[in-house]
Scaffold this active site. Structure first.
Site, PDB file in Angstrom:
ATOM      1  N   GLU A  50       0.933  -1.115  -0.003  1.00 37.46           N
ATOM      2  CA  GLU A  50      -0.045   0.000  -0.044  1.00 37.46           C
ATOM      3  C   GLU A  50       1.061   1.083  -0.066  1.00 37.46           C
ATOM      4  OE1 GLU A  50      -2.713   0.265   3.098  1.00 37.46           O
ATOM      5  OE2 GLU A  50      -3.883  -1.626   2.425  1.00 37.46           O
ATOM      6  N   ASP A  61      -6.318   9.434   9.599  1.00 34.98           N
ATOM      7  CA  ASP A  61      -5.076   8.753  10.098  1.00 34.98           C
ATOM      8  C   ASP A  61      -4.709   9.394  11.475  1.00 34.98           C
ATOM      9  OD1 ASP A  61      -4.366   7.446   7.641  1.00 34.98           O
ATOM     10  OD2 ASP A  61      -3.988   9.224   6.605  1.00 34.98           O
TER      11      ASP A  61
END
Length: 279
Positions: A50, A61
């Site tokens: 990723e 995040d």
């Protein structure tokens, strides 16, 4: 390329083990170091990569990945350079699937059609765009699928039976099960709850289900990999990068090797989580 992703999961199913999916931030702390990290990941045991697209407002995040994005942006990383990372990686590795992960705004500014064309040319196999719900599939998901790029959707503990078919409708490649609510970097969830969630999702799809959030050690990878088709590790890798840097955020000779050492351990854990191989 959907074929590369499908082939990798078929190989893993035949081997009877889960995928180790490794996330890192493109351009953190600089282009050359992040390319070195990317090249080291498969050698250390990563099955799928990723590739994080840095963005100035990464709402989903946690602090570690936010800081990684800030370091990358400070170092001059752009979406174009992140695509170039993949293209440079593909010069020596045509087997490992690459999934670009991030937010829609940089893609929108870049231009959807141009982005998809450039992503395909760079050897990108899939996209995870965390802030595009299924109701906006016409924006990027459908065009990506038409180009032959997988669009991987997130499912969470709050994705109920009514919502799940909508989430899965245009999903391809694999399903990314976010094993808890909140931001990245949270604690490891209850393995029994993860197992139940994976089985629930599998009642609605034949796609592989990969589980992320909270996986930091080889033992974590082994436990989660026991019930999932793949184990996703991100924050632990990003933290490993951060702790290897100088006080002013520059790479050291140990940066790439530090990540490789961590991933080798995670790979060992994931590989020991034996799944039932296909008959």
């Amino acid at each position: 390329m959907t074929a590369r992703m499908d082939k990798r999961f078929a190989e893993l199913k035949a081997e009877g083990r889960p995928a180790l999916v490794t996330y890192f931030m493109g351009g953190d702390p600089d282009y050359d170091t992040s390319l070195g990290i990317m090249k080291a990941l498969p050698e250390a045991g990563s099955d799928i990569i990723e590739l994080g697209m840095p963005f100035s407002d990464p709402m989903a995040d946690g602090p570690a990945i936010q800081l990684a994005g800030q370091r990358a942006l400070k170092g001059g990383q752009t979406l174009k350079k992140t695509l170039q990372l993949a293209a440079d990686f593909r010069k020596t590795n045509d087997l490992t699937p690459i999934v670009m992960m991030g937010y829609y705004n940089p893609i929108y500014i870049y231009g959807v059609e141009k982005f998809l064309d450039d992503a395909l040319a760079a050897g990108i196999d899939g996209l995870i765009v965390v802030d595009l719900p299924p109701e906006m599939d016409d924006e990027l998901c459908i065009p990506a699928i038409r180009k032959g790029i997988n669009f991987i959707r997130l499912a969470t503990p709050t994705t109920d039976e009514k919502r799940l078919p909508t989430v899965l409708k245009n999903t391809s490649g694999f399903v990314y099960y976010v094993s808890m609510n909140g931001i990245t970097g949270s604690a490891l969830p209850d393995p029994s709850l993860v197992s139940g969630a994976v089985q629930r999702i599998k009642q609605h799809t034949e796609l592989p289900v990969c589980v992320g959030f909270g996986v930091k050690t080889a033992e974590h990878a082994k436990v989660i990999g026991g019930s999932a088709d793949g184990v996703v590790v991100g924050t632990a890798i990003v933290n490993q990068v951060a702790t290897s840097l100088t006080k002013d955020g520059k790479a050291t000779p140990d940066t790439v090797q530090a990540v490789a050492t961590l991933v080798r351990g995670l790979s060992s854990g994931a590989r020991s989580a034996r799944l039932v191989a296909a008959e």
